[in-house]
Design a protein around this motif. Structure first.
Motif, mmCIF file in Angstrom:
data_model
loop_
_atom_site.group_PDB
_atom_site.id
_atom_site.type_symbol
_atom_site.label_atom_id
_atom_site.label_comp_id
_atom_site.label_asym_id
_atom_site.label_seq_id
_atom_site.Cartn_x
_atom_site.Cartn_y
_atom_site.Cartn_z
ATOM 1 N N ASP A 1 -8.011 -2.319 7.137
ATOM 2 C CA ASP A 1 -7.141 -1.284 7.375
ATOM 3 C C ASP A 1 -5.791 -1.588 8.035
ATOM 4 O OD1 ASP A 1 -8.346 -1.456 9.564
ATOM 5 O OD2 ASP A 1 -9.109 0.474 9.703
ATOM 6 N N LYS B 1 0.090 -0.994 3.310
ATOM 7 C CA LYS B 1 -0.054 -0.291 2.008
ATOM 8 C C LYS B 1 0.783 -1.000 1.091
ATOM 9 C CE LYS B 1 -3.751 2.550 2.336
ATOM 10 N NZ LYS B 1 -4.791 1.497 2.663
ATOM 11 N N GLU C 1 2.754 -0.912 -2.757
ATOM 12 C CA GLU C 1 3.264 -0.049 -3.751
ATOM 13 C C GLU C 1 3.716 -0.825 -4.866
ATOM 14 O OE1 GLU C 1 6.108 2.811 -2.014
ATOM 15 O OE2 GLU C 1 4.588 3.516 -0.627
ATOM 16 N N GLU D 1 -8.159 -5.700 -3.656
ATOM 17 C CA GLU D 1 -8.128 -4.403 -4.003
ATOM 18 C C GLU D 1 -8.334 -4.237 -5.478
ATOM 19 O OE1 GLU D 1 -4.264 -1.757 -3.689
ATOM 20 O OE2 GLU D 1 -3.491 -3.427 -3.387
ATOM 21 N N ARG E 1 -3.260 2.458 -9.625
ATOM 22 C CA ARG E 1 -4.327 2.511 -8.456
ATOM 23 C C ARG E 1 -5.034 3.741 -8.786
ATOM 24 N NH1 ARG E 1 -0.073 -0.255 -6.223
ATOM 25 N NH2 ARG E 1 -0.705 -2.042 -4.945
#
Length: 175
Positions: free
Chosen positions: A90, A94, A96, A104, A156
């Protein structure tokens, strides 16, 4: 903390001073993002052990100069040489669009413009000069270079990567 819940940050490559400071070779495109860390996990044997950081700063481009709490001399520092550093997943920013982390996309389906459904990503081979998608299609392995020119879309939500690879590449693996 387990390694599966973490990402590899780098390796301790050398001592920096006689006061226990160490240099870490970071495995990242953005070393500055890790210049204000408060703690890391160090792989010692089969365990990830938390170490708290007194101070750290960038040293050259991809080296992080670190002073850990309770590592106060050369002997303490020597015992940590060549150890790998990890952070929880974490901590990763993130991504995009068509950017992704290798971990992932495991389990994503791959769709090619011409060929159609290619298969499911089972891994990423990044030991070669060009990273490769490892794709399972009915028990056969298909390798597709991870190339920005080939990747049309990373969805995703549906766990699908749409690609447009050179004609005949996929068929090479299926004949």
């Amino acid at each position: 903390m387990r390694k599966e819940d973490c990402f590899y940050l780098g390796t301790i490559v050398s001592k920096f001073s006689f006061k226990g400071e160490l240099l870490v070779k970071l495995d990242t495109d953005e070393p500055e993002a890790y210049s204000k860390l408060e703690s890391v996990f160090i792989a010692l044997g089969n365990n990830l052990v938390p170490f708290f950081i007194e101070r750290c700063s960038l040293q050259k481009s991809s080296l992080l100069r670190v002073k850990f709490e309770d590592v106060n001399d050369e002997a303490d520092a020597e015992s940590l040489l060549k150890s790998e550093l990890y952070l929880p997943l974490d901590f990763l920013p993130k991504l995009e669009g068509n950017q992704f982390y290798f971990h992932e996309i495991i389990g994503f389906s791959v769709q090619d413009e011409r060929f159609g459904a290619v298969g499911t990503i089972t891994g990423v081979n990044d030991t070669t000069s060009q990273a490769l998608f490892e794709i399972d299609k009915d028990g056969k392995e298909i390798l597709i270079p991870i190339n920005d020119d080939f990747i049309l879309e990373v969805n995703r939500e549906d766990k699908v990567i749409k690609v447009d690879v050179p004609e005949g590449l996929i068929e090479l693996y299926l004949s």
